[in-house]
Design a protein around this motif. Structure first.
Motif, PDB file in Angstrom:
ATOM      1  N   MET A  13       8.958  17.989  13.935  1.00  9.05           N
ATOM      2  CA  MET A  13       9.203  18.355  15.333  1.00  9.05           C
ATOM      3  C   MET A  13       9.853  17.190  16.076  1.00  9.05           C
ATOM      4  O   MET A  13      10.796  17.366  16.853  1.00  9.05           O
ATOM      5  N   LYS A  14       9.349  15.979  15.810  1.00 10.36           N
ATOM      6  CA  LYS A  14       9.889  14.784  16.451  1.00 10.36           C
ATOM      7  C   LYS A  14      11.364  14.592  16.093  1.00 10.36           C
ATOM      8  O   LYS A  14      12.165  14.132  16.918  1.00 10.36           O
ATOM      9  N   LYS A  15      11.711  14.964  14.856  1.00  9.89           N
ATOM     10  CA  LYS A  15      13.088  14.814  14.386  1.00  9.89           C
ATOM     11  C   LYS A  15      13.962  16.011  14.730  1.00  9.89           C
ATOM     12  O   LYS A  15      15.163  16.005  14.461  1.00  9.89           O
ATOM     13  N   GLY A  16      13.339  17.063  15.327  1.00  7.47           N
ATOM     14  CA  GLY A  16      14.111  18.251  15.683  1.00  7.47           C
ATOM     15  C   GLY A  16      14.451  19.144  14.501  1.00  7.47           C
ATOM     16  O   GLY A  16      15.343  19.988  14.580  1.00  7.47           O
ATOM     17  N   LYS A  76       4.422  17.617  12.583  1.00  8.53           N
ATOM     18  CA  LYS A  76       4.623  16.787  13.781  1.00  8.53           C
ATOM     19  C   LYS A  76       5.842  15.887  13.611  1.00  8.53           C
ATOM     20  O   LYS A  76       6.637  15.713  14.535  1.00  8.53           O
ATOM     21  N   PHE A  77       5.982  15.302  12.411  1.00 11.28           N
ATOM     22  CA  PHE A  77       7.130  14.441  12.152  1.00 11.28           C
ATOM     23  C   PHE A  77       8.422  15.244  12.249  1.00 11.28           C
ATOM     24  O   PHE A  77       9.417  14.795  12.839  1.00 11.28           O
ATOM     25  N   ASP A 116      10.976   3.804  12.187  1.00  4.57           N
ATOM     26  CA  ASP A 116      10.773   5.232  11.979  1.00  4.57           C
ATOM     27  C   ASP A 116      12.051   5.894  11.478  1.00  4.57           C
ATOM     28  O   ASP A 116      12.063   6.632  10.517  1.00  4.57           O
ATOM     29  N   HIS A 117      13.163   5.599  12.176  1.00  8.64           N
ATOM     30  CA  HIS A 117      14.432   6.189  11.775  1.00  8.64           C
ATOM     31  C   HIS A 117      14.823   5.714  10.377  1.00  8.64           C
ATOM     32  O   HIS A 117      15.301   6.493   9.559  1.00  8.64           O
ATOM     33  N   ASP A 150       0.611  16.626   9.775  1.00 11.41           N
ATOM     34  CA  ASP A 150       1.346  15.378  10.019  1.00 11.41           C
ATOM     35  C   ASP A 150       2.830  15.572   9.742  1.00 11.41           C
ATOM     36  O   ASP A 150       3.689  15.080  10.481  1.00 11.41           O
ATOM     37  N   TYR A 192      12.968   7.684   7.730  1.00 12.26           N
ATOM     38  CA  TYR A 192      13.542   9.014   7.523  1.00 12.26           C
ATOM     39  C   TYR A 192      14.841   8.913   6.732  1.00 12.26           C
ATOM     40  O   TYR A 192      15.098   9.704   5.825  1.00 12.26           O
TER      41      TYR A 192
END
Length: 218
Positions: free
Chosen positions: A209-212, A206-207, A147-148, A203, A151
């Motif tokens: 938000m997960k990454k701040g 949400k992504f 995932d990281h 989507d 990104y």
């Protein structure tokens, strides 16, 4: 005999390539096209083994969208990108869309001949710089997790646009803030969503938000 379709908006380039490739005993140029629409029609009619594809064609479909459509209609055809763009965004997008190879127009003739033979045989071919970039992305994913790593595969501009889209800004707003065209914003947005395998705006949010990313100020 490797049957080749040449796709480039410059007639002089097509003529030079046709002469070069036609001199090879195992190659035959079966057709030429000046834009994406013509390329698709010629490919369906001629069913070549390899399509030698330019990326930048100002009229109609560009090389990337043409590659995507060709691979949907004729999945067995090998597409070899031949371009002046030594840019990782073009490279990653081309491979993602199904291109079998990516080669720079500045490459030696011998390398192009070798690349055509490789993709015609079902192999992949990338120029050395491209190979290094893809290996770097792969090793980064192994180091940080898939995932990281995904990104981190985004360009700085794509990351910037990702945050702004997630924050609710329209393409026009983003274009004005970054002093770029709306079309450029749309292109970056499409590229980043493909890289992150995101299908919808929710989507994407949400992504982010997960990454701040939603904590960033506009």
């Amino acid at each position: 005999m490797i049957r080749i379709l040449l796709v480039d908006d410059h007639a002089v380039v097509r003529s030079g390539l046709a002469m070069l490739l036609g001199a090879k005993a195992d190659m035959e140029v079966v057709g030429e096209a000046a834009d994406g629409e013509e390329a698709i029609k010629k490919a369906e009619l001629l069913v070549p083994d390899v399509v030698l594809m330019d990326l930048s064609m100002p009229h109609g479909k560009d090389g990337l969208s043409t590659t995507a459509e060709l691979k949907k209609r004729l999945p067995d055809i090998a597409v070899l990108i031949l371009t002046m763009h030594d840019d990782e965004e073009y490279l990653f997008r081309a491979i993602h869309l199904g291109a079998s190879g990516y080669l720079l127009k500045s490459s030696p003739h011998e390398e192009m001949i070798s690349a055509i033979r490789h993709v015609a045989a079902g192999d992949a071919y990338l120029h050395p710089t491209a190979t290094k970039r893809l290996m770097g992305e792969y090793l980064d994913k192994l180091k940080h997790g898939s995932d990281h790593g995904t990104y981190e595969s985004l360009s700085e501009r794509e990351k910037e646009i990702l945050a702004k889209v997630a924050q609710g800004y329209t393409n026009k707003d983003i274009a004005e803030q970054l002093v770029i065209s709306v079309k450029t914003v749309e292109s970056h947005k499409s590229n980043l969503m493909d890289k992150l395998n995101l299908k919808t705006r929710p989507d994407l949010v949400k992504f982010a938000m997960k990454k701040g990313l939603l904590n960033f100020e506009a």
